[in-house]
Design an enzyme around this catalytic site. Sequence first.
Site, PDB file in Angstrom:
ATOM      1  N   ARG A 109       1.600  23.482   4.289  1.00  0.00           N
ATOM      2  CA  ARG A 109       2.821  23.494   3.487  1.00  0.00           C
ATOM      3  C   ARG A 109       2.533  23.376   1.995  1.00  0.00           C
ATOM      4  NH1 ARG A 109       6.568  19.241   5.454  1.00  0.00           N
ATOM      5  NH2 ARG A 109       7.351  20.883   6.811  1.00  0.00           N
ATOM      6  N   CYS A 148       3.319   7.051  -7.514  1.00  0.00           N
ATOM      7  CA  CYS A 148       4.689   7.109  -6.987  1.00  0.00           C
ATOM      8  C   CYS A 148       5.687   6.336  -7.845  1.00  0.00           C
ATOM      9  CB  CYS A 148       4.712   6.571  -5.559  1.00  0.00           C
ATOM     10  SG  CYS A 148       6.321   6.743  -4.762  1.00  0.00           S
ATOM     11  N   CYS A 198       2.440  15.180  11.013  1.00  0.00           N
ATOM     12  CA  CYS A 198       2.475  15.847   9.709  1.00  0.00           C
ATOM     13  C   CYS A 198       1.697  14.950   8.756  1.00  0.00           C
ATOM     14  CB  CYS A 198       3.917  16.033   9.241  1.00  0.00           C
ATOM     15  SG  CYS A 198       4.082  16.734   7.582  1.00  0.00           S
ATOM     16  N   CYS A 225      13.913  16.962   6.813  1.00  0.00           N
ATOM     17  CA  CYS A 225      12.998  15.837   6.667  1.00  0.00           C
ATOM     18  C   CYS A 225      13.691  14.695   5.932  1.00  0.00           C
ATOM     19  CB  CYS A 225      11.753  16.263   5.898  1.00  0.00           C
ATOM     20  SG  CYS A 225      10.905  17.689   6.633  1.00  0.00           S
ATOM     21  N   CYS A 275       9.922   0.260  -3.335  1.00  0.00           N
ATOM     22  CA  CYS A 275       8.966   0.184  -2.226  1.00  0.00           C
ATOM     23  C   CYS A 275       7.913  -0.875  -2.536  1.00  0.00           C
ATOM     24  CB  CYS A 275       8.302   1.544  -2.037  1.00  0.00           C
ATOM     25  SG  CYS A 275       7.060   1.575  -0.715  1.00  0.00           S
ATOM     26  N   CYS A 324      12.176  15.652  10.954  1.00  0.00           N
ATOM     27  CA  CYS A 324      10.944  15.025  10.473  1.00  0.00           C
ATOM     28  C   CYS A 324      11.337  13.769   9.712  1.00  0.00           C
ATOM     29  CB  CYS A 324      10.170  15.983   9.568  1.00  0.00           C
ATOM     30  SG  CYS A 324       8.621  15.286   8.888  1.00  0.00           S
ATOM     31  N   CYS A 338       1.270   2.488  -4.600  1.00  0.00           N
ATOM     32  CA  CYS A 338       0.677   3.813  -4.775  1.00  0.00           C
ATOM     33  C   CYS A 338       0.742   4.224  -6.255  1.00  0.00           C
ATOM     34  CB  CYS A 338       1.407   4.842  -3.922  1.00  0.00           C
ATOM     35  SG  CYS A 338       1.431   4.422  -2.160  1.00  0.00           S
TER      36      CYS A 338
END
Length: 387
Positions: A307, A101, A231, A140, A94, A171, A98
């Site tokens: 969640r 991550c 979400c 998801c 990616c 999702c 972040c």
Amino acid sequence: MAGLLSISEPSANHPTDTFDKQLNTNPDFSADLAADATKTNKNVAHQYTRADIAELFDLPLMDLLLKAQTIHRENFPANEVQISTLLSIKTGNCPEDCGYCSQSGHHRDTTKLQAEKRLEIDKVIAAAKRAKATGSSRFCMGAAWKHPSAKDMPYVVELVKEVKALGLETCMTLGMLDTDQATQLADAGLDYYNHNLDTSRRYYEQVVSTRSYDERLDTLANVRNSGINVCSGNIVGMGESRDDRIDWVHELLKMPKAPESIPVNLLVPIAGTPIGDRVLAEGQLSVLEWIRTIAVARICCPTSYVRLSAGRESLSDSEQALAFMAGANSFFYGDKLLTTGNASQSGDDRLMRELGLTKQFAAPRAPKQVPVMDAMSGHQSQVVLAE
């Protein structure tokens, strides 16, 4: 930069005496609070100021859990949980940086995560069928993109349609979305779009630099305006202070409507990531502070699903029970969350039996466009359904 485990403690300048006095002298206080919580999220957003949220965080834990559970029962079946399954449809490399991550291309030399191409549609559908067979109501799908490209959109739209045809809620989390992309997903019938704020606006620059906080809010606005359920949650334990957790809740309440689904993650520190390495060296956030955050989210966003997400695999049965008492009513099934571990499904089934929890049935929304065939001519066209 805040210290790694800097948690704002209750201060003498911000006592909880007012809440305690109301509890002790007004037996209807909790009932009144629960009744207020049945109002729309928009009204609740005006009721809970940042100072109110701070007072909630400072409450004695048992008082906080009582409030959260009372409000939870006013808005949801007491012992019902929504269960989702999460699948990575494109893993690794990616372009975002972040700091927590493993999928970031910026950390690939230290995390050693092997990047993978998009999963074939038939493999995704096979995974969705397994998820439905084991009791998940929502499927998801996550892709390690900064945003989907034009060539990716037909792929993700087809996935939404195919998974919905199985009777599952859908999702996706694909990074940033523009208005056209959000509309395409809405037309396909996507039920939820996940795009976490991660933390407070103030602490955000300590977490990621390749995407701004306002860009995250813009994506959420595009999702909301398209008609897809929002979400959006956070990750606690990244070195933020309690003030940052207060600000994150307050940010949810500044939205026109609070997210329908709010994941509250506890950081799973991954070796080779900047934040993960710091947490591994200095220690993780208290589980009780995580549970406290869940309870405050439940009180302030009474009609949202809250969640239990990343970090749950490290919890004992008793800690998970406390989290459900705090108002959590959704979690992920399966042994893996994108690239990190998750609690075992057999363990989850056993715990649900012991706690007396039941699974919620799926209720996917209809797509905005459906195919219609003329019986006389055989011509097929798309009809846009009314909202």
